[in-house]
Write a protein that holds these residues in place. Structure first.
Motif, PDB file in Angstrom:
ATOM      1  N   THR A 113      81.726 -81.427 -17.885  1.00 16.63           N
ATOM      2  CA  THR A 113      81.509 -80.356 -17.149  1.00 16.63           C
ATOM      3  C   THR A 113      81.985 -79.231 -18.080  1.00 16.63           C
ATOM      4  O   THR A 113      81.394 -78.299 -18.186  1.00 16.63           O
ATOM      5  N   MET A 114      83.376 -79.507 -18.536  1.00 14.39           N
ATOM      6  CA  MET A 114      83.834 -78.625 -19.271  1.00 14.39           C
ATOM      7  C   MET A 114      83.399 -78.210 -20.730  1.00 14.39           C
ATOM      8  O   MET A 114      83.407 -77.044 -21.290  1.00 14.39           O
ATOM      9  N   SER A 115      82.785 -79.284 -21.423  1.00 14.81           N
ATOM     10  CA  SER A 115      82.298 -78.971 -22.560  1.00 14.81           C
ATOM     11  C   SER A 115      80.881 -77.808 -22.411  1.00 14.81           C
ATOM     12  O   SER A 115      80.466 -77.141 -23.163  1.00 14.81           O
ATOM     13  N   ALA A 116      80.251 -78.405 -21.532  1.00 15.62           N
ATOM     14  CA  ALA A 116      78.853 -77.521 -21.082  1.00 15.62           C
ATOM     15  C   ALA A 116      79.366 -76.141 -20.603  1.00 15.62           C
ATOM     16  O   ALA A 116      78.921 -75.227 -21.141  1.00 15.62           O
ATOM     17  N   ALA A 117      80.352 -75.889 -19.809  1.00  9.49           N
ATOM     18  CA  ALA A 117      80.800 -74.866 -19.524  1.00  9.49           C
ATOM     19  C   ALA A 117      81.431 -73.948 -20.543  1.00  9.49           C
ATOM     20  O   ALA A 117      81.056 -72.689 -20.809  1.00  9.49           O
ATOM     21  N   VAL A 118      82.112 -74.545 -21.322  1.00  8.16           N
ATOM     22  CA  VAL A 118      82.918 -73.694 -22.550  1.00  8.16           C
ATOM     23  C   VAL A 118      81.891 -73.235 -23.642  1.00  8.16           C
ATOM     24  O   VAL A 118      81.462 -72.374 -24.032  1.00  8.16           O
ATOM     25  N   TYR A 119      81.156 -74.350 -24.132  1.00  8.66           N
ATOM     26  CA  TYR A 119      80.210 -74.321 -25.172  1.00  8.66           C
ATOM     27  C   TYR A 119      78.983 -73.459 -24.952  1.00  8.66           C
ATOM     28  O   TYR A 119      78.448 -72.442 -25.555  1.00  8.66           O
ATOM     29  N   LEU A 120      78.452 -73.648 -23.653  1.00  5.85           N
ATOM     30  CA  LEU A 120      77.410 -72.635 -23.146  1.00  5.85           C
ATOM     31  C   LEU A 120      77.895 -71.117 -23.082  1.00  5.85           C
ATOM     32  O   LEU A 120      77.098 -70.242 -23.300  1.00  5.85           O
ATOM     33  N   THR A 121      79.009 -71.186 -22.480  1.00  6.68           N
ATOM     34  CA  THR A 121      79.491 -69.661 -22.440  1.00  6.68           C
ATOM     35  C   THR A 121      79.732 -69.097 -23.303  1.00  6.68           C
ATOM     36  O   THR A 121      79.501 -68.052 -23.751  1.00  6.68           O
ATOM     37  N   LEU A 122      80.466 -69.656 -24.513  1.00  8.02           N
ATOM     38  CA  LEU A 122      80.532 -68.853 -25.995  1.00  8.02           C
ATOM     39  C   LEU A 122      79.364 -68.722 -26.636  1.00  8.02           C
ATOM     40  O   LEU A 122      79.433 -67.798 -27.137  1.00  8.02           O
ATOM     41  N   ALA A 123      78.464 -69.387 -26.452  1.00 14.33           N
ATOM     42  CA  ALA A 123      76.965 -69.402 -26.852  1.00 14.33           C
ATOM     43  C   ALA A 123      76.340 -68.122 -26.187  1.00 14.33           C
ATOM     44  O   ALA A 123      75.791 -67.245 -26.939  1.00 14.33           O
ATOM     45  N   ALA A 124      76.476 -68.052 -24.956  1.00 12.29           N
ATOM     46  CA  ALA A 124      75.999 -66.832 -24.187  1.00 12.29           C
ATOM     47  C   ALA A 124      76.826 -65.541 -24.619  1.00 12.29           C
ATOM     48  O   ALA A 124      75.900 -64.456 -25.060  1.00 12.29           O
ATOM     49  N   LEU A 125      78.002 -65.489 -25.036  1.00 13.72           N
ATOM     50  CA  LEU A 125      78.862 -64.547 -25.671  1.00 13.72           C
ATOM     51  C   LEU A 125      78.486 -64.087 -27.064  1.00 13.72           C
ATOM     52  O   LEU A 125      78.155 -62.841 -27.265  1.00 13.72           O
ATOM     53  N   ILE A 126      78.148 -65.208 -27.841  1.00 11.90           N
ATOM     54  CA  ILE A 126      77.581 -64.707 -29.170  1.00 11.90           C
ATOM     55  C   ILE A 126      76.124 -64.197 -29.006  1.00 11.90           C
ATOM     56  O   ILE A 126      75.625 -63.284 -29.932  1.00 11.90           O
TER      57      ILE A 126
END
Length: 225
Positions: free
Chosen positions: A142-155
């Motif tokens: 859950t948190m790897s998806a939430a964190v890495y995808l959120t950071l990807a969206a930010l970039i």
């Protein structure tokens, strides 16, 4: 400022599919409908003659143990703190708030669902790392998806080139996949736990993106008036 409306519908579609997948998995898990397939997949990754031993050479087991930390709270908190710190010192307060809000809220939701569903950890095979919470959904997934995808969206918001955006998204998806698979290989999660975690984390990252996009669009309309 880039017009984000053209990406709203694809992201919304991803969020809907991810939420539906999580709900379906949660219902099926509650009636023990995934046990047979879960056990088959867990056993696939173990030596049939000794279920305490995973398939592959010894170095692979150690590598997976190290890779699974990419979805653990110490690594994720360190990574997010570094990113948020950079955003704050560079004066990008909006993205910093977005990142913290999306990830903290995702953590709370994941923990609450674990507490409510209370699925036991698998006992079919030996656990190769220690665990302390319930099994469904996988917190690492859950948190790897939430964190890495959120950071990807930010970039992705900060760059225009399609190839760069595609690369960032693929890296985020790959990291999320590796973390989830490591939990299955190590025997600490049922595969359905990981699928649910991926679904929940993806849904949360997508909904966070949509919420921020909606706020940005509303502010643009206010300024235009």
């Amino acid at each position: 400022m880039r017009d984000e409306r053209r990406t709203t519908y694809p992201v919304l579609a991803v969020a809907i599919v991810a939420i539906a997948a999580f709900v379906i998995l949660a219902v099926v898990v509650r009636i023990n409908g995934t046990v047979y397939l879960d056990e088959k997949i867990l056993l696939f990754f173990r030596d049939p003659e000794n279920l305490a031993v995973p398939i592959g050479p010894r170095w692979l087991e150690q590598t997976v143990v190290e890779l699974t930390t990419l979805g653990g709270y110490p690594v994720l908190v360190t990574l997010v703190s570094a990113v948020v710190g950079f955003l704050l010192v560079s004066g990008q307060f909006g993205p910093a708030i977005f990142t913290v809000g999306a990830i903290v809220s995702g953590t709370i939701v994941s923990s609450m669902l674990k507490y409510v569903i209370e699925r036991p950890r698998p006992e079919v095979v030996d656990h190769l790392v220690h665990t302390f919470t319930a099994s469904f959904p996988s917190g690492h997934a859950t948190m790897s998806a939430a964190v890495y995808l959120t950071l990807a969206a930010l970039i992705i918001r900060l760059v225009d080139r399609f190839i760069v955006r595609l690369y960032v998204l693929c890296v985020a998806i790959l990291l999320t996949f590796i973390v989830g698979m490591s939990r299955i290989y190590l025997g600490v999660h049922w595969p359905s736990d990981v699928l649910a975690g991926w679904s929940l984390g993806t849904a949360w990252a997508s909904l966070s993106w949509l919420a921020v996009s909606g706020l940005r669009e509303a502010r643009r309309h206010e300024k235009a008036e």
